[in-house]
Scaffold this motif. Structure first.
Motif, short mmCIF file in Angstrom:
data_model
loop_
_atom_site.label_atom_id
_atom_site.label_comp_id
_atom_site.label_asym_id
_atom_site.label_seq_id
_atom_site.Cartn_x
_atom_site.Cartn_y
_atom_site.Cartn_z
N HIS A 23 49.83 5.08 18.77
CA HIS A 23 48.59 5.54 18.16
C HIS A 23 47.67 4.34 17.96
O HIS A 23 48.03 3.36 17.31
CB HIS A 23 48.88 6.20 16.82
N THR A 159 50.94 10.82 12.65
CA THR A 159 51.25 9.50 12.10
C THR A 159 51.26 9.59 10.59
O THR A 159 50.54 10.40 9.98
CB THR A 159 50.20 8.46 12.53
N LYS A 161 51.32 7.02 7.08
CA LYS A 161 51.28 5.71 6.43
C LYS A 161 51.69 5.92 4.97
O LYS A 161 51.12 6.76 4.28
CB LYS A 161 49.88 5.11 6.49
N ARG A 170 55.10 2.67 8.13
CA ARG A 170 54.38 3.54 9.04
C ARG A 170 55.38 4.27 9.91
O ARG A 170 56.43 3.72 10.27
CB ARG A 170 53.43 2.75 9.94
N LYS A 171 55.04 5.50 10.26
CA LYS A 171 55.93 6.26 11.12
C LYS A 171 55.12 7.27 11.91
O LYS A 171 54.16 7.85 11.40
CB LYS A 171 57.00 6.97 10.29
N THR A 172 55.52 7.46 13.16
CA THR A 172 54.90 8.46 14.03
C THR A 172 55.96 9.44 14.47
O THR A 172 57.07 9.04 14.87
CB THR A 172 54.26 7.80 15.26
#
Length: 699
Positions: A23, A159, A161, A170-172
């Motif tokens: 991203h 995504t 935060k 952070r993770k998607t």
């Protein structure tokens, strides 16, 4: 660089393998110069647009409203959108290099068709409105932050935060099109977090907060698996270290059903006590059987498997589950509900017990175990007296009526159980339906899981207008009259009562000047060492007895406790003089209409009171003749074939003083035959000599 356009090409080999693309939220350009076009890019920031779908041939797709669709066609191709629901001819289709881009942000939900002379002709595009509002429940550190997404018609990339004081993670992740999806973000400490979600394709954003709690391990005071509870008792369930909601489940292990579910609002600090009244639950409604105490605690609901469900004897699992969101902690135990019973009544007395120290049932038992009170068949005026009823299942009745007895007057007003003391002389002609007598004046009352305790001063323990006569006997009686308690009992139909006989000791128990017995109760009277009906010797109802987890014979009484529940509708008379039978002696019904043979009392200074042969046993052993006098055979039977005392008068010879001639018991001996004394013998001899002389003169 292509004129005024900058094309950024990314190496997405690794991302394509995992089907997730990185991203890019923003692109910054500074001091970028094109020598070919003589253009410069400085201090520029751009938000890139991600193309979620690229169409090269005829197909059907579903796209989120707000996403971008790429059309891979020649630059000269004519492309348009049409819809049966609306006119889409004027929708602009932008160019970006060799790709045409459709911005669906301005499109309404519905179905569209692409018109073109190329391979993409008649491609159908379904535009749907998607939401980005995941549900984030309160959680714990162990569970992590859990985001619950509802199903949508499209697959989306999201995504996240995570912020606390600063950005921590952070993770998607990808959200499926058809199923509900839960995504977990692990954190290392408790607290409040802020999470920023963004749909990469549609650029929709959503901000959420999450509460992460510390781990808790509920502390519950539940019965151990070996314990049983008598029907009629209050079962307290103490719970602490809970979350804000706690459910208590009562599961019947025999039928594998949930009899009741109690939902509680519980504080995160402090203790909550759930009182489960088995008296109300046994034949009434489970909804009425629960009460809760504790700061901030309340009952939210009670759910039963059946309307007005009741609780029958059996084995139940008590399961406690406390939760806040998805943070949970639990505990469970198994308890057996047994039938209640009425087992016996005993009298305890002693001058060493202070009434102010007997403020609870536990304190009374401590005094008995500490020898401040001893089992006694005699009561002196300066005694502290306790009438102790061994009966299980009594605590629920007063609680259900909000009338816990504390005094004798309270006990008189409580409907369902009765207690009274009366003179034994009034027992002739009495039936079980007659009044019991009077509750001792100025008495205090305690009820707990072991039974009923009535505490009184000695001069108030026996109901008379004045002081009773020395040796006068009284009967203390306890009855269960409440139908619900009687139905839940293991007793026989007529066995819901217990009696005990006690005599008045005319001499103060503390007057003995030589107390050699080592009696801490303060008097020199002989102790009765028979089984204690309160602390376990009295037996139980086959399952419950007097204490939780104890057992014994059904409805059995101990020691000198009398119980007339075996079909006799008349109260047994306890006639006799003296102080009643000794423990473990054989009990026989006295001849009510015959005389009572009594030996002369023997003065025993050591005890400060007179002691005599047990009148009741003497009566049992003596057969009266027709004129009302005891026969020689009867007296022999009363003393035993070998001249010894009967079992009811067994006493250690070392404790008995030798009687004097004046106060010895009357006995028929070889020396007690008719004859002449010295004076009579001399007179008889003189008369014989005088008669012989006259006879000689006559001759």
């Amino acid at each position: 660089m292509n004129g005024k356009r900058v094309d950024v090409l990314l190496n997405g080999t690794e991302s394509n393998t995992s089907r997730e693309f990185p991203h890019i939220s923003e692109i910054s350009i500074d001091n970028l110069e094109s020598k070919h076009y003589k253009s410069t890019f400085a201090k520029k920031k751009y938000s890139p647009r991600r193309i979620t779908h690229t169409i090269e041939n005829k197909t059907n797709i579903t796209a989120s409203q707000g996403s971008y669709i790429g059309l891979n066609t020649s630059e000269t191709a004519t492309i348009s959108l049409s819809s049966e629901e609306q006119d889409a001819q004027q929708i602009p289709i932008n160019k970006s290099g060799n790709i045409r881009i459709i911005n669906t942000t301005i499109l309404s939900e519905g179905e569209y068709v692409i018109q073109s002379e190329t391979k993409i002709n008649q491609t159908q595009v379904q535009i749907v409105n998607t939401s980005l509002s995941p549900n984030i429940p309160t959680t714990s550190v162990e569970n992590g932050i859990v985001s619950k997404f509802e199903s949508d018609q499209v697959t989306r990339e999201i995504t996240a935060k995570v912020y606390k004081s600063s950005e921590v993670k952070r993770k998607t992740f990808t959200i499926g099109a058809t199923d509900k999806t839960n995504k977990i973000i692990n954190v290392s400490e408790s607290g409040n977090y802020k999470i920023e979600f963004r749909d990469i394709g549609s650029s929709k954003a959503s901000n959420k907060t999450a509460t992460v709690l510390k781990e808790k391990d509920v502390v519950s005071n539940l019965p151990v698996s070996t314990e049983s509870v008598s029907s009629g008792h209050i079962l307290p369930i103490e719970i602490s270290s809970t979350y804000n909601t706690t459910n208590v489940y009562l599961n019947n292990t025999n039928t594998n059903t949930t009899a009741a579910t109690v939902e509680l609002a519980t504080p995160e600090k402090g203790q909550t006590t759930l009182n489960f009244n088995t008296y109300t639950a046994a034949n009434g409604s489970l909804n009425e059987s629960v009460a809760v105490t504790g700061p901030g605690a309340s009952i939210e609901s009670v759910t039963t498997s059946e309307r007005n469900g009741t609780l029958s004897p059996g084995t139940y699992e008590i399961a406690v589950r406390s939760e806040h969101g998805i943070a949970t902690t639990s505990d469970n135990a198994t308890v057996t509900l047994v039938r209640r019973s009425t087992n016996g009544l005993a009298t305890y007395a002693g001058v060493g017990a202070d009434r102010s120290d007997l403020g609870s049932a536990a304190a009374v038992r401590d005094a008995i175990e500490g020898d401040a009170l001893s089992r006694s068949e005699r009561i002196a005026a300066n005694d502290t007296v306790v009438y102790a009823v061994n009966a299980s299942g009594l605590t629920g009745l007063p609680a259900a009526r909000n009338a816990t007895p504390e005094t004798g007057g309270d006990l008189d007003r409580l409907d369902g159980i009765e207690f009274g003391v009366r003179s034994t002389a009034d027992d002739d002609g009495r039936t079980t339906s007659d009044a019991l007598g009077e509750t001792p004046r100025n008495s205090t009352v305690h009820v707990d899981e072991t039974g009923l305790y009535v505490v009184s001063d000695g001069d108030d323990a026996l109901p008379t207008d004045g002081e009773p006569e020395p040796g006068e006997e009284f009967t203390a009686e306890f009855r269960v009259t409440d139908d619900r308690l009687r139905e839940a009992a293991s007793d026989s139909p007529d066995g819901h009562r217990a009696t005990a006989t006690v005599a008045f000791d005319g001499t103060d128990a503390g007057d003995s000047s030589d107390d050699s017995s080592g009696d801490s109760s303060g008097d020199g009277r002989e102790r009765i060492a028979s089984g204690d009906p309160i602390t376990g010797g009295g037996g139980g109802g086959g399952t419950g007895g007097g204490n939780i987890g104890t057992g014994g014979s059904t409805g059995g009484a101990t020691g000198d406790t009398e119980s007339n529940g075996e079909g006799d509708e008349r109260t047994e008379s306890a006639r006799g003089v003296g102080f009643g039978t000794r423990p473990n002696a054989e009990r026989r019904t006295p001849h009510l209409n015959g005389p009572i043979a009594v030996s002369t009392p023997t003065a025993v200074e050591e005890y400060g009171v007179s002691r005599g042969t047990d009148a009741t046993d003497a009566t049992d052993a003596t057969d009266a003749t027709e004129d009302g006098t005891p026969s020689i055979d009867a007296e022999a039977a009363a003393t035993g074939d070998d001249g010894s005392e009967t079992a009811s008068d067994e006493t250690d010879d070392s404790d008995r003083e030798t009687p004097t001639y004046e106060n010895a018991p009357i006995r028929v001996t070889a020396e007690d035959v008719p004859g002449f004394g010295p004076l009579e013998s001399l007179a008889a001899l003189a008369l014989a000599l005088l008669a012989a002389t006259r006879r000689q003169r006559g001759h």
